[in-house]
Design an enzyme around this catalytic site. Structure first.
Site, PDB file in Angstrom:
ATOM      1  N   ASN A 194     -10.290  -2.729   2.759  1.00 13.79           N
ATOM      2  CA  ASN A 194     -10.020  -2.723   1.319  1.00 13.79           C
ATOM      3  C   ASN A 194     -11.303  -2.452   0.542  1.00 13.79           C
ATOM      4  O   ASN A 194     -12.388  -2.399   1.118  1.00 13.79           O
ATOM      5  CB  ASN A 194      -9.457  -4.081   0.881  1.00 13.79           C
ATOM      6  CG  ASN A 194      -7.969  -4.224   1.171  1.00 13.79           C
ATOM      7  OD1 ASN A 194      -7.281  -3.247   1.431  1.00 13.79           O
ATOM      8  ND2 ASN A 194      -7.482  -5.452   1.115  1.00 13.79           N
ATOM      9  N   HIS A 200       0.833  -1.221   0.000  1.00 15.47           N
ATOM     10  CA  HIS A 200       0.000   0.000   0.000  1.00 15.47           C
ATOM     11  C   HIS A 200       0.864   1.267   0.000  1.00 15.47           C
ATOM     12  O   HIS A 200       0.549   2.246   0.678  1.00 15.47           O
ATOM     13  CB  HIS A 200      -0.938   0.035   1.211  1.00 15.47           C
ATOM     14  CG  HIS A 200      -1.935  -1.081   1.243  1.00 15.47           C
ATOM     15  ND1 HIS A 200      -3.242  -0.933   0.848  1.00 15.47           N
ATOM     16  CD2 HIS A 200      -1.818  -2.377   1.627  1.00 15.47           C
ATOM     17  CE1 HIS A 200      -3.886  -2.085   0.997  1.00 15.47           C
ATOM     18  NE2 HIS A 200      -3.041  -2.976   1.460  1.00 15.47           N
ATOM     19  N   TYR A 244       1.373  -4.613  11.836  1.00 20.09           N
ATOM     20  CA  TYR A 244       1.332  -3.172  11.529  1.00 20.09           C
ATOM     21  C   TYR A 244       2.159  -2.375  12.537  1.00 20.09           C
ATOM     22  O   TYR A 244       2.939  -1.504  12.170  1.00 20.09           O
ATOM     23  CB  TYR A 244      -0.119  -2.666  11.485  1.00 20.09           C
ATOM     24  CG  TYR A 244      -0.893  -3.174  10.286  1.00 20.09           C
ATOM     25  CD1 TYR A 244      -1.232  -4.523  10.185  1.00 20.09           C
ATOM     26  CD2 TYR A 244      -1.299  -2.341   9.260  1.00 20.09           C
ATOM     27  CE1 TYR A 244      -1.933  -5.016   9.102  1.00 20.09           C
ATOM     28  CE2 TYR A 244      -2.008  -2.816   8.162  1.00 20.09           C
ATOM     29  CZ  TYR A 244      -2.328  -4.154   8.100  1.00 20.09           C
ATOM     30  OH  TYR A 244      -3.018  -4.645   7.024  1.00 20.09           O
TER      31      TYR A 244
END
Ligand code: HEM
Length: 480
Positions: A148, A75, A359
């Site tokens: 998404n 991304h 993350y």
């Protein structure tokens, strides 16, 4: 002098100078002292060396060489905007989360749209899944819903995520992308990818822009209400701009002329007050229903059919502000599925479990250990009340053998078949086949055959049509 019409994005500098007209603003160093001479270094005579005491130059150069941070490992390219979430329907029977506590309650949000596999400079119009991440600045902490534009994902065990991503990134020897052999090798060896692959090759694989696509939380979450009752949940955000797409041909042409097409569209829409919005919904499943459902509710390669679990309206997302500083507010924004507020929990979905670690880990690398203290990532002051506070955590006990079980042997075709036969219209099925073939053509014949076999398991006629279209196209063009 006549000029071609320019949009808001092209006029940004002019607009800035208009807004600052007449204001005396001097250039300063990073520590705030004025810079008397910006255009010359301090030398001993005209041809003499530069002095170490030129701290203005040293300040500028040392910041210049550090002004980039590593791009996101996935991304990397995206656009951001800000706005609010407003509650339109009461769902407190399901969750005590503060953002949903009462109708008309508004919470500030930051949103980042992205494409998955391309790097920072890749064309926006490339066929790929798009990211749609939302940061809710709730009164009791940050909630990140990192979703998404497709409701499902390629793999359902986080152990497979790096391998999948490697298959869509650059070939480690040729440094070329896309490498169609790497892509089809992975897809055809892992049949659970079929559902998402078909969606990616449908019209949804190239949205017209970021405003005209839906968003999905994809993974299964747990909602907990004030009585500590638990429901499983999926999040959906449905565009109010109408869903729209680009054909592969148009996307290629546009990408060649304007690689930042989607970023530009979002900036201009918001700048001209054409604020995009999405209606926000949940699907709810009780633990009893989860035990009996014909599809694994914790498998993110599958949807919960709307006929079985209808969308429940919750609220609206509105984007009405562009970033003032892209780097500080979009490049440095850090979304993390582990950022949850009381009333929303992760489920045992193997993908969300892996995401809970990954993350935060990448943020420690990409942004440093203190990324949470950057202004864009900081929560408002903590003001939780006992009702919305930590009481909304359920207590769960679980037992079972510790083992590694491959998740790929589940039913991988029923939902792909429903998509092909019942959801897509005939002309959409035609474009799906063309799009699949355009990616199959450059791959080798072994993988072409494996892909035809895979799609034949979805529907005999789909495999057959792909074979025919591929054969036709191979006789028409020389493949390099
Ligand atoms: C185990 C599976 C997954 C792993 C390990 C993973 C890992 C990552 C990593 C490392 C990043 C970069 C984050 C950053 O640098 O700030 C990222 C970004 C992102 N991921 Fe995932 N991901 C996974 C699955 C998914 C799924 C299923 C979705 C969709 C629901 C998703 C949506 C996103 C989005 C939207 C971003 C961009 C966030 C932004 O705009 O900053 N990921 N992912």
């Amino acid at each position: 002098m006549a000029t071609t019409p320019r949009d808001a994005a092209a006029n940004q500098l002019l607009q800035f100078s208009k807004e600052h007209e007449g204001k005396i603003e001097s250039t300063t160093t990073t520590f705030g002292t004025g810079v008397p001479e910006k255009d010359a270094s301090m030398t001993v005579g005209y041809h003499g060396p530069i002095l170490l005491q030129d701290w203005v130059l040293i300040d500028e150069l040392s910041h210049f060489s550090r002004e980039r941070i590593p791009e996101r490992v996935v991304h990397a390219k995206g656009a951001g905007a800000f706005g609010y979430f407003i509650v339109t329907n009461d769902i407190t029977q399901y969750t005590a989360a503060s953002v949903f506590s009462e109708v008309n309650k508004k919470t500030s949000i930051a949103v980042r749209f992205s494409q998955v596999a391309g790097e920072m400079g890749y064309p926006d119009t490339y066929r790929d899944v798009r990211g749609f991440a939302i940061k809710f600045y709730a009164e009791d902490g940050i909630w990140d819903l990192v979703g998404n534009n497709l409701p499902v994902f390629f793999v359902k065990d986080c152990a497979l995520f790096p391998s999948f991503i490697h298959a869509v990134k650059r070939n480690p020897k040729t440094h070329l992308r896309p490498d169609y052999d790497m892509f089809w090798d992975f897809i055809t060896l892992r049949e659970e990818t079929t559902h998402t692959t078909m969606m990616m090759f449908s019209d949804r694989g190239i949205p017209a822009n970021y405003r005209q696509m839906h968003g999905y939380g994809v993974n299964t979450f747990v909602l907990v209400n004030a009585k500590k009752q638990v429901h499983y949940c999926k999040f959906h955000y449905i565009t109010n701009q109408g869903i729209d797409y680009l054909t592969s041909d148009d996307a290629q042409k546009i990408g060649g002329v304007d690689p930042d097409y989607h970023i530009r569209d979002l900036y201009n829409a918001i700048e001209t007050k054409n604020f995009p919005s999405w209606n926000f919904y949940i699907q709810i499943m009780t633990p009893e229903q989860a035990g009996k459902y014909r599809f694994d509710p914790f498998d993110d390669s599958k949807v919960w059919l709307h006929a079985d679990f209808p969308l429940i309206p919750v609220g609206k997302l509105v984007l009405n502000k562009n970033p003032k500083n892209y780097f500080a507010e979009v490049e440095q924004i850090a979304f993390d599925p582990a950022h949850l507020i009381p009333g929303i929990e992760p489920s045992f979905d193997r993908m969300i479990q892996g995401r809970l670690f990954n993350y935060g880990d990448t943020h420690r690398y990409r942004l440093g250990a203190n990324s949470g203290q950057l202004a864009i990532n900081s929560p408002p002051d903590y003001t939780a009340t006992p009702e919305t506070g930590p009481s909304a955590h359920p207590s769960v006990s679980i037992t079972g053998p510790i083992e590694r079980t491959d998740s790929g042997n589940d039913d991988n075709f029923t939902q792909s078949r429903l998509l092909y036969r019942n959801v897509l219209k005939p002309e959409e099925r035609g474009r799906l086949i063309q799009n699949i073939v355009s990616w199959l053509k450059p791959t080798n014949s072994v993988l072409q055959q494996r892909a035809i076999d895979l799609f034949s398991k979805v529907d005999e006629s789909l495999g057959q049509k792909i074979r025919e279209t591929l054969n036709e196209s191979l006789t028409q063009h020389v493949v390099l």
